[in-house]
Structures are given as structure tokens and as C-alpha cells.
Write an enzyme that holds these catalytic residues in place. Structure first.
Site, PDB file in Angstrom:
ATOM      1  N   CYS A  21       0.796  -1.231   0.000  1.00 30.10           N
ATOM      2  CA  CYS A  21       0.000   0.000   0.000  1.00 30.10           C
ATOM      3  C   CYS A  21       0.828   1.280   0.000  1.00 30.10           C
ATOM      4  O   CYS A  21       0.283   2.373  -0.126  1.00 30.10           O
ATOM      5  CB  CYS A  21      -0.950  -0.013   1.185  1.00 30.10           C
ATOM      6  SG  CYS A  21      -1.817  -1.575   1.306  1.00 30.10           S
ATOM      7  N   HIS A  38      -2.591   8.475   6.229  1.00 30.93           N
ATOM      8  CA  HIS A  38      -2.895   7.221   5.542  1.00 30.93           C
ATOM      9  C   HIS A  38      -4.336   6.836   5.914  1.00 30.93           C
ATOM     10  O   HIS A  38      -5.121   6.499   5.051  1.00 30.93           O
ATOM     11  CB  HIS A  38      -1.888   6.146   5.954  1.00 30.93           C
ATOM     12  CG  HIS A  38      -2.026   4.866   5.204  1.00 30.93           C
ATOM     13  ND1 HIS A  38      -2.047   4.821   3.831  1.00 30.93           N
ATOM     14  CD2 HIS A  38      -2.168   3.577   5.625  1.00 30.93           C
ATOM     15  CE1 HIS A  38      -2.194   3.559   3.445  1.00 30.93           C
ATOM     16  NE2 HIS A  38      -2.266   2.782   4.505  1.00 30.93           N
ATOM     17  N   HIS A  70      -9.399   2.499  -0.105  1.00 36.55           N
ATOM     18  CA  HIS A  70      -7.962   2.267  -0.092  1.00 36.55           C
ATOM     19  C   HIS A  70      -7.595   1.696  -1.460  1.00 36.55           C
ATOM     20  O   HIS A  70      -7.971   0.582  -1.788  1.00 36.55           O
ATOM     21  CB  HIS A  70      -7.589   1.311   1.030  1.00 36.55           C
ATOM     22  CG  HIS A  70      -6.102   1.238   1.252  1.00 36.55           C
ATOM     23  ND1 HIS A  70      -5.201   1.868   0.422  1.00 36.55           N
ATOM     24  CD2 HIS A  70      -5.371   0.624   2.209  1.00 36.55           C
ATOM     25  CE1 HIS A  70      -3.982   1.633   0.858  1.00 36.55           C
ATOM     26  NE2 HIS A  70      -4.047   0.887   1.939  1.00 36.55           N
TER      27      HIS A  70
END
Lengths: 86, 301, 393
Positions: free
Chosen positions: C156, C286, C321
Site C-alpha cells: 500500500c 494514511h 484504499h
């Protein structure tokens, strides 16, 4: 109960790839997670949830819910005995 | 700029571990003593972690300023295992472990975890130039003033990938290969008689022997070297090797290397060059499937 | 040497280009819906709202052009960024550094159904884009980039690391311009992977909220074009002044309770930029909305900023995400935050988590004086990256 505990030990060893661990090495009352026991972690908790659902028809929706149930092999066996559907 | 030195080179191929060209007995259980840390590792992860740990064993964790890894196809075994479980179990009750382990940066992450290395940790996945990309990054890290960089490349053969690559015609000229290679890069200490990384060039697409030769001559020129003095490690086919040797009027016979094919084979070629070339300047010419080409120019200090 | 951001491109569940994305953020239009592709999982996801053929038409390509969705998103966003920068790829050394976490997995999954029955079955075109490098090469081909290109994959945080490599290659004079970012398409593989980890929220995700129960996945791509400031022909959006990658080295998937990796990546990025905590005016966190990530990230932020935590928010409740694309898209948002003084709303935040004790921004704002934006991206394998985008003095 004893029988279930032995069965669970076998399932844990197989599913969690506990190489070199035999059922006799696992103290049914020792903590599964953290230091002093088998040293399992959060990913193992997910795999134990799978064991409960696949083999005993017990569903745990939230991993945090499993904390007390997953304390030891004995607590697991007690929970299964009380909630088993399969 | 200080020279960028390769101070250690480890290779793991078919369960044989070599360190700086010498075979060493190898027991994964010794390298990773804690069984609970070993139990989730697939074959490729074990290969990479073993090779990386061996390569870094003399370095204190806080002296390693970076772990840079490369892989063409990553942890294929786990990828397929998870995909199979999606199909078989119809998206229900899936074991997360193969998914977690299928991530491309698993090996770099595991080495960091096992050794407690908190520094830079990046993985490159660009076909036949994956290792070259990692080498460029690692060399740049050293040039930027970092201390030891652990550089590695790992790829595995699985039954499925072998069948797919055969069907795609990728195994016509060479058998499929696999392996793990790790290196330690740092700023050189003078007079240590070690290999240095001087220059790297990568190209994608078709490249004629003439174009390749021109690139080599340009590279030699900008580094003040006579192309004809180069010792060539040929990680490419024999026809290209001969043609380049003629065009460059090489004084030394090229060292043939390529015996198999996989995305990060050039890491093996680098290990081979370090252990087999005695020349002052060695050039590794790599070709992957005729679509990825690279030149790695090495020196000696 | 200063690195200027001169081009932006983004595609996500809330828009096919940068303007559409910003408009949706302004008007709090999120992209979460039930998945349209075939899956049994009943979880909200932020899909790019058009099928491949529509996107091909939008780009002016033949509908027969066979592309993975990952490559298609990448081409869309990278093309926008390149055209925005006004760079002529034939006149300088232009590199492409792209990231992805799954590559052409959307196609491989189709291939696998036939292949698993018989290894001689399955159409090869469906597996030929499986490797991560494939999407990068296809983007390069469509953008006529013949120079250096590579692909980063660190879960990620991938796109943050791609941008970081791009900036370093400019500083080391290995390139004159670089298109850097990431792309990822949703697929069964990742959706089931995150589901098996039990970190998908069945409801719309709630970053930093006390009731947060997991993340929602998304798809898309985001790229920025960077050049050395002296070489920039157009007025840059901002500078990329800081970057760092660090490793939490705590657990394969979880974050340490102290947020060690995040603390290190943020601190080092500030050191690279030569900034103090008081110089940061906004943090694009994040903020995935998993209980673990948000707590760990907040702890690290507290360790750095103490009682003076700057305004912060997570855009994950808008776009989900997006994994390998995440920091590519969020770098675009961050650059515009510096340029236009934008603060993005953190949707679905209602209740302060007593363990965190911090409230994110919940309303869109513009025209603020934002000197420096800190943008975080954290991934599996303890991989933590922080970037800093700054005003041009």
C-alpha cells in the site's frame, strides 16, 4: 472435554503449521498468544476463527471478540462445548 | 564520488548456498531458529530470507541503511494457493496466510522483521529489469551517503508458471531457472581489491547488435575505458555475444554465462562476474526474452 | 536542488480526471457502492464508475485494445499528468516509475478458471499482463516514453516509493523529468485477501472515528510529473521537498502500537526537507479506518507534533484504499492542497476515539495558507513512506 482438547491441539498444529510441535508440547491451560505459551499472533487468531467456523459451525464476526475465548486450548474447548452447532 | 563497492555476494540455488563463490553448509533452521517465524514461509520466501540473512550476517542491524529487493513474478506459489482457495471455497472462509505472503515485498519485509532493520525497504518488479532497477536504487543510496545496502533478487519456478511460460514460448531457447542472490553494497575502502559498480544502463524493446554495441561504446567512453579492454560476461545468447565481441574488437574472450532464463537471472550473472572475472573492468550484458536489455559495468578497487 | 511538481493526473471512484476528483471532494461525493463485478462479498467498494470500453473510448483508443484494468487506469492518469506538464517526451530524458500491487490480476483471475482444470487451457492473452511490469510497459508505450522505466511494488505504500525514486533520480541527474505514481484495479484476489484478514468494514468506512471497524477498498491511478525546478517551463504546483521510507519491523501485516515505522518515515521526510514539525500545515494521513492503522498512525503523529497536531484528514472514505495507487492519487490531492490551500473533509467522522484524542478536518476548505503538506502511505511488510509537498518560496 479431554477428547475435544486433544482434537483441537491436532487442528491447531495442522492449520497453523506449528512445525516440530506435538500435542504433548501444548499445555491446555497455557496462553496461546504472547509470551509464555505458543506465541501465536493476530494472523493465527484469524486462522482459529476459520477452524471454529469450518469444523464446529461457530461464527465469530469480530476478531477482538475472540480474545478471552482464545486464551488457551481449554477455554477454546469450553467455548466450543457451550456453542457447538455442528 | 566514492566508488560503490560490493563487499559480499551470496547465492542460493537448488538448496546450495555459496558465499563469495565458496560453498557453505546451509540449514534454514539454523538461520531462522525460531520455528514460529519459519512456519508461514513458502519456498520462495525461505530461499530469499535464507540468502539475505546469510549475506547480512556479519553486519549489525543498525548498520544496514537499506534493503532493496527485486523479483520478476514474486511469491507465485502463495498467489496461486490463494487464488485456488477463492475458487474452491467460493470466496468464503479463506485462510489469510497465502494472501499476506503473496505480497511482492514479503522477503524484504521478513528480513527487516527478523533482523529488526527499520531502514529503507523497497521492492522492484519490472520484468527482466527488476534486479537492475534495484541495483540502480541501491547504488544511488550508497552514493547519497548511506552505509550498507542489502540488495537481493529472488524468483521461483512453480508448476503453473512453468506451464504458462512454456505456452507463451518463453522457454524456446533456455530452460526456466530460479534462484536467490543477495549482495552487500557500501562505499569502498581503498585498496580492498573488491568489485565496484561503475555504471548501469537499461533498455526495453528490441535492440539490434549494432545498437547494443553502440551503447557499450558510449558507456565505456563516458567512464574513460577502452571498450576493447572490457571483460564481457555474456548473460545473452551466443550469437549476440559473438557479434558484440567482433564489433568491439574485444581483447579477452567473453565469459559465457546464460544457461537458463528467469526475470532476475542478471543477479546470478553479477555473482558470477564477481567470482570469475579478474579483469579491471567487467561488463555484464543481459538480455531477457529480447525485450529487456541491460549493461552493468563493474570496476575493481 | 529543488524538485518541482509540474503535472497531475488522477482517476478514481470519484472522477476520471483531476478536476472531477476535486469537485467530488469539494461536494462530499464519495465513490462507495456495492461491487459491480462478480463477487459474493457484500462490502462497499469505490470502483471507477465506467467499464473498460467507455474508458478506451474516452482515451480515443480502439475498443479492441486489450488491456488489464490496471494498465487502463494507469494510461488514463499518466497521460493526464504528462499532458498537464506540457513536456515533450522526445526532447528530454523522461522516465516512468509506476507502482502496482496486483498488476493484471483482473485478467489472470479469468484465465485461472480454465487453466486450473487443465494447464493447456485458458487463453494466453488473459495471463500475458499478469506481471506488474506489464502495466508500466503499456503506459510507456501509449505515452511514447522510450527511456528509463521501472515498477515498484511494496503493497500500500508503493506509489509513495515510486515518487521517492523519481525525485532521487532527478536529483542525481539521471533523468530530466519523471512521471511517477501508481495504479491498481480492484479484483477478487485483493478483495478476498483483505476480507480474509477481517479488516473490511461492511459499512462505509469511518477513518479516525471511535466506531471505525475496518477499511473499504477502491481502485484507480494517480501520477505526478516532476522536474528540477530550474528546468520547469510551466509554473509548478509545488515542490516535493521531503521523502522517506522506513520499516516498522514489527509484524507482517499489523502496525506497532508505538507507530515506530510511521514515526521514522515522517521524521526523516521532515529532515530531508529541512523542516520542523511547526512548519507542517496539513497532514494527508494514511487513515485506512482499520482500528490498528489509525491508532498507530495517530500515536506516531502525537510523538512528533505533541499537543500541536496540524489539521489532518483521510480521503479513504471518498476513494477507498486504492493500494498501489493510493499515494499516487493522494500525492495529486496533496499538491493541490499546497497550490490552492485545500483541506479535504474526512467523511464519516463523528466520535472522537478516546485512545486517539484527535479530530480530523470534516469540512472542505480552500484558500488556506498551506506551506507544507505531509502525506503518509503505509503498507504490509511494515513499509512506511512519507512525502512532503511544499510551497515554492
Amino acid at each position: 472435554m479431554e477428547e475435544l482438547i486433544e482434537k483441537l491441539k491436532g487442528e491447531l498444529i495442522a492449520e497453523l503449521n506449528l512445525e516440530e510441535t506435538t500435542p504433548a508440547d501444548i499445555d491446555a491451560e497455557a496462553p496461546l498468544f504472547g509470551d509464555g505459551g505458543l506465541g501465536l499472533d493476530s494472523i493465527d487468531a484469524l486462522e482459529i476463527i476459520l477452524i471454529l467456523e469450518r469444523n464446529y459451525g461457530i461464527k465469530i464476526e469480530n476478531p477482538a471478540q475472540g480474545k478471552e475465548i482464545f486464551y488457551s486450548v481449554k477455554t477454546l474447548a469450553e467455548y466450543i462445548t457451550a456453542n457447538q452447532k455442528k | 564520488m566514492k566508488p560503490i563497492t560490493i563487499t559480499k555476494s551470496c547465492q542460493l540455488k537448488a538448496d546450495v548456498l555459496t558465499v563469495n563463490g565458496c560453498e557453505e553448509p546451509f540449514d534454514f533452521k539454523e538461520l531462522v531458529a525460531d520455528a514460529s517465524l519459519r512456519r508461514r514461509m513458502s519456498r520462495i520466501v525461505k530461499m530469499g530470507v535464507a540468502c539475505g540473512l546469510k549475506c547480512a550476517e556479519d553486519l549489525p542491524s543498525d548498520s544496514i541503511d537499506g534493503i532493496v529487493t527485486a523479483t520478476g513474478l514474486g511469491c507465485l506459489g502463495d498467489t496461486e494457493k490463494f487464488m485456488e482457495s477463492i475458487v474452491v471455497n467460493n470466496e468464503r472462509l479463506l485462510n489469510p496466510t497465502p494472501f499476506i505472503q503473496s505480497t511482492f515485498n514479503t522477503i524484504g519485509g521478513q528480513i527487516a522483521l527478523l533482523r529488526g532493520i527499520h531502514s529503507y525497504n523497497v521492492t522492484y518488479v519490472h520484468r527482466g529489469l527488476s534486479f537492475e532497477s534495484a541495483l540502480i536504487d541501491a547504488a544511488m543510496q550508497v552514493a547519497e551517503g548511506r552505509r550498507n545496502i542489502l540488495l537481493g533478487a529472488v524468483d521461483e519456478i512453480t508448476a503453473s508458471s512453468a506451464d504458462i511460460q512454456r505456452r507463451l514460448g518463453m522457454t524456446r531457447d533456455y530452460e526456466l531457472g530460479e534462484g536467490a542472490n543477495f549482495f552487500v553494497l557500501n562505499a569502498a575502502t581503498p585498496g580492498s581489491n573488491q568489485t565496484t559498480v561503475v555504471d548501469i544502463d537499461t533498455r526495453s524493446g528490441k535492440l539490434t547488435d549494432d545498437e547494443l554495441s553502440k551503447l557499450i561504446i558510449e558507456m565505456a567512453k563516458r567512464n574513460g575505458i577502452n571498450a576493447s579492454d572490457l571483460c564481457v560476461v555474456a548473460n545473452c545468447n551466443a550469437a549476440t555475444t559473438d557479434s558484440v565481441a567482433n564489433r568491439l574488437s574485444l581483447k579477452n574472450k567473453p565469459l559465457p554465462f546464460k544457461t537458463c532464463e528467469y526475470h532476475t537471472l542478471s543477479a546470478q550473472a553479477l555473482d558470477f562476474a564477481i567470482n570469475n572475472s579478474t579483469a579491471n573492468n567487467t561488463l555484464i550484458i543481459s538480455d531477457y526474452q529480447g525485450i529487456n536489455h541491460s549493461l552493468i559495468l563493474l570496476g575493481r578497487i | 536542488m529543488k524538485i518541482a511538481v509540474t503535472g497531475l493526473g488522477a482517476v478514481s471512484g470519484i472522477g476520471l480526471d483531476v478536476d472531477e476528483n476535486i469537485d467530488a471532494l469539494k461536494h462530499k461525493r464519495h465513490g462507495m457502492e456495492k461491487p459491480h463485478f462478480f463477487t459474493h462479498l457484500d462490502v462497499p467498494v469505490s470502483e471507477v464508475k465506467v467499464p473498460n470500453v467507455t474508458l478506451l473510448e474516452y482515451l480515443g483508443y480502439d475498443y479492441n485494445f486489450f488491456l488489464s484494468r490496471t494498465a487502463l487506469f494507469g494510461i488514463t492518469a499518466a497521460r493526464e499528468a504528462l499532458s498537464d506538464s506540457g513536456i515533450d517526451v522526445h526532447k528530454m530524458r523522461v522516465g516512468l516509475i509506476s507502482s502496482t500491487s496486483v498488476g493484471g490480476m483482473d485478467l489472470s483471475e479469468e484465465f485461472y478458471y480454465s487453466f486450473r482444470e487443465n494447464h493447456e487451457h485458458g487463453r494466453l492473452r488473459w495471463v500475458s499482463q499478469h506481471d506488474c511490469g506489464s502495466s508500466t510497459e503499456l503506459i510507456a508505450k501509449c505515452l511514447h516514453i522510450t527511456g528509463f522505466r521501472t515498477t515498484v511494488s511494496t503493497a500500500c505504500s508503493s506509489a509513495g516509493n515510486a515518487i521517492m525514486l523519481g525525485a532521487r533520480m532527478l536529483k542525481n541527474n539521471m533523468l530530466d523529468a519523471v512521471i511517477a505514481g501508481g495504479t491498481d484495479a480492484l479484483c477478487k484476489f485483493t478483495l478476498n485477501g483483505f476480507n480474509s484478514l477481517m479488516i473490511l468494514d461492511k459499512e462505509h468506512c469511518r477513518p479516525f472515528d471511535a466506531t471505525r471497524a475496518g477499511l473499504n477498498l477502491g481502485e484507480g491511478a494517480g501520477y505526478i510529473v516532476m522536474q528540477r525546478l530550474d528546468d520547469a517551463k510551466r509554473e509548478p504546483y509545488c515542490l516535493l521537498t521531503g521523502y522517506a521510507n522506513a520499516n516498522d519491523a514489527y509484524h507482517q501485516t499489523g502496525c506497532s502500537p508505538e507507530g515506530n515505522g510511521a514515526y521514522k518515515s515522517m521524521s526523516e521526510a521532515m529532515a530531508v526537507a529541512g523542516l520542523q514539525p511547526s512548519d507542517i500545515d496539513y497532514i494527508n494521513v494514511h487513515g485506512t479506518a482499520t482500528p490498528n492503522n489509525d491508532l498507530s498512525e495517530a500515536t506516531a503523529i502525537r510523538r512528533i507534533f505533541g499537543d500541536r497536531v496540524p489539521p489532518f484528514s483521510s480521503v479513504k472514505a471518498f476513494i477507498g484504499h486504492t493500494l498501489g495507487a493510493s499515494e499516487g492519487i493522494e500525492a495529486v490531492y496533496s499538491a493541490l492542497s499546497v497550490k490552492n490551500g485545500y483541506i479535504y473533509p474526512n467523511l464519516n467522522f463523528k466520535l472522537v476515539d478516546p485512545n486517539i484524542g484527535l479530530s480530523p478536518e470534516t469540512e472542505f476548505a480552500e484558500g488556506r495558507n498551506i506551506r507544507n503538506v505531509l502525506s503518509n502511505a503505509f503498507g504490509f511488510g511494515g513499509n512506511d513512506t512519507s512525502l512532503i509537498f511544499s510551497k515554492i518560496d
